[in-house]
Scaffold this motif. Structure first.
Motif, PDB file in Angstrom:
ATOM      1  N   ILE A  86     -41.430 -23.537  -7.366  1.00 29.50           N
ATOM      2  CA  ILE A  86     -42.049 -24.694  -7.995  1.00 29.50           C
ATOM      3  C   ILE A  86     -42.371 -24.307  -9.433  1.00 29.50           C
ATOM      4  O   ILE A  86     -43.072 -23.332  -9.679  1.00 29.50           O
ATOM      5  CB  ILE A  86     -43.324 -25.107  -7.246  1.00 29.50           C
ATOM      6  N   ASN A  87     -41.852 -25.070 -10.355  1.00 26.84           N
ATOM      7  CA  ASN A  87     -42.073 -24.788 -11.769  1.00 26.84           C
ATOM      8  C   ASN A  87     -43.039 -25.822 -12.338  1.00 26.84           C
ATOM      9  O   ASN A  87     -42.646 -26.947 -12.636  1.00 26.84           O
ATOM     10  CB  ASN A  87     -40.747 -24.802 -12.535  1.00 26.84           C
ATOM     11  N   LEU A  88     -44.292 -25.439 -12.456  1.00 23.00           N
ATOM     12  CA  LEU A  88     -45.295 -26.341 -12.991  1.00 23.00           C
ATOM     13  C   LEU A  88     -45.491 -26.082 -14.479  1.00 23.00           C
ATOM     14  O   LEU A  88     -45.450 -24.949 -14.936  1.00 23.00           O
ATOM     15  CB  LEU A  88     -46.628 -26.146 -12.264  1.00 23.00           C
ATOM     16  N   THR A  89     -45.740 -27.167 -15.200  1.00 22.60           N
ATOM     17  CA  THR A  89     -46.005 -27.053 -16.629  1.00 22.60           C
ATOM     18  C   THR A  89     -47.490 -26.780 -16.844  1.00 22.60           C
ATOM     19  O   THR A  89     -48.302 -26.896 -15.924  1.00 22.60           O
ATOM     20  CB  THR A  89     -45.635 -28.353 -17.356  1.00 22.60           C
ATOM     21  N   THR A  90     -47.844 -26.478 -18.078  1.00 21.15           N
ATOM     22  CA  THR A  90     -49.247 -26.287 -18.434  1.00 21.15           C
ATOM     23  C   THR A  90     -50.031 -27.574 -18.172  1.00 21.15           C
ATOM     24  O   THR A  90     -51.159 -27.527 -17.678  1.00 21.15           O
ATOM     25  CB  THR A  90     -49.362 -25.888 -19.924  1.00 21.15           C
ATOM     26  N   GLU A  91     -49.406 -28.707 -18.453  1.00 18.32           N
ATOM     27  CA  GLU A  91     -50.056 -29.996 -18.190  1.00 18.32           C
ATOM     28  C   GLU A  91     -50.325 -30.181 -16.703  1.00 18.32           C
ATOM     29  O   GLU A  91     -51.374 -30.701 -16.317  1.00 18.32           O
ATOM     30  CB  GLU A  91     -49.192 -31.143 -18.715  1.00 18.32           C
ATOM     31  N   ASP A  92     -49.375 -29.763 -15.865  1.00 13.58           N
ATOM     32  CA  ASP A  92     -49.570 -29.860 -14.418  1.00 13.58           C
ATOM     33  C   ASP A  92     -50.777 -29.046 -13.981  1.00 13.58           C
ATOM     34  O   ASP A  92     -51.611 -29.516 -13.197  1.00 13.58           O
ATOM     35  CB  ASP A  92     -48.324 -29.366 -13.665  1.00 13.58           C
ATOM     36  N   TYR A  93     -50.886 -27.818 -14.493  1.00 13.01           N
ATOM     37  CA  TYR A  93     -52.029 -26.969 -14.154  1.00 13.01           C
ATOM     38  C   TYR A  93     -53.337 -27.567 -14.659  1.00 13.01           C
ATOM     39  O   TYR A  93     -54.361 -27.488 -13.980  1.00 13.01           O
ATOM     40  CB  TYR A  93     -51.843 -25.549 -14.702  1.00 13.01           C
ATOM     41  N   ASP A  94     -53.306 -28.191 -15.822  1.00 10.62           N
ATOM     42  CA  ASP A  94     -54.511 -28.844 -16.356  1.00 10.62           C
ATOM     43  C   ASP A  94     -54.976 -29.966 -15.436  1.00 10.62           C
ATOM     44  O   ASP A  94     -56.170 -30.108 -15.165  1.00 10.62           O
ATOM     45  CB  ASP A  94     -54.260 -29.389 -17.767  1.00 10.62           C
TER      46      ASP A  94
END
Length: 74
Positions: A36-44
């Protein structure tokens, strides 16, 4: 070729292989495909939702409620 038939044929090949190296390579390929490749925005977003949850500012659901809601959504 039908995708389901292809999967069944691959499973048969997998069951019949005796080479550990083949199994390791296949595992690596499949695990990489599942990453799963999450972006920084996803983590935020996840962090913000977690923060709201810990402050009791969002509703929580039991596992039974989740299963029931999932069945209703079908």
């Amino acid at each position: 070729m039908d995708l389901q038939l292809e999967k069944i044929e691959l499973i048969e090949l997998l069951l019949n292989t005796k080479k550990e190296a083949v199994l390791k390579k296949l595992r690596a390929i499949l695990e990489k495909d599942q990453e799963i490749n999450l972006t920084t925005e996803d983590y935020d977003i996840i962090d913000k939702r977690r923060e709201l949850h810990l402050k009791n500012e969002t509703k929580s659901y039991s596992w039974e409620e989740v299963k029931s809601n999932a069945r209703l959504a079908k």
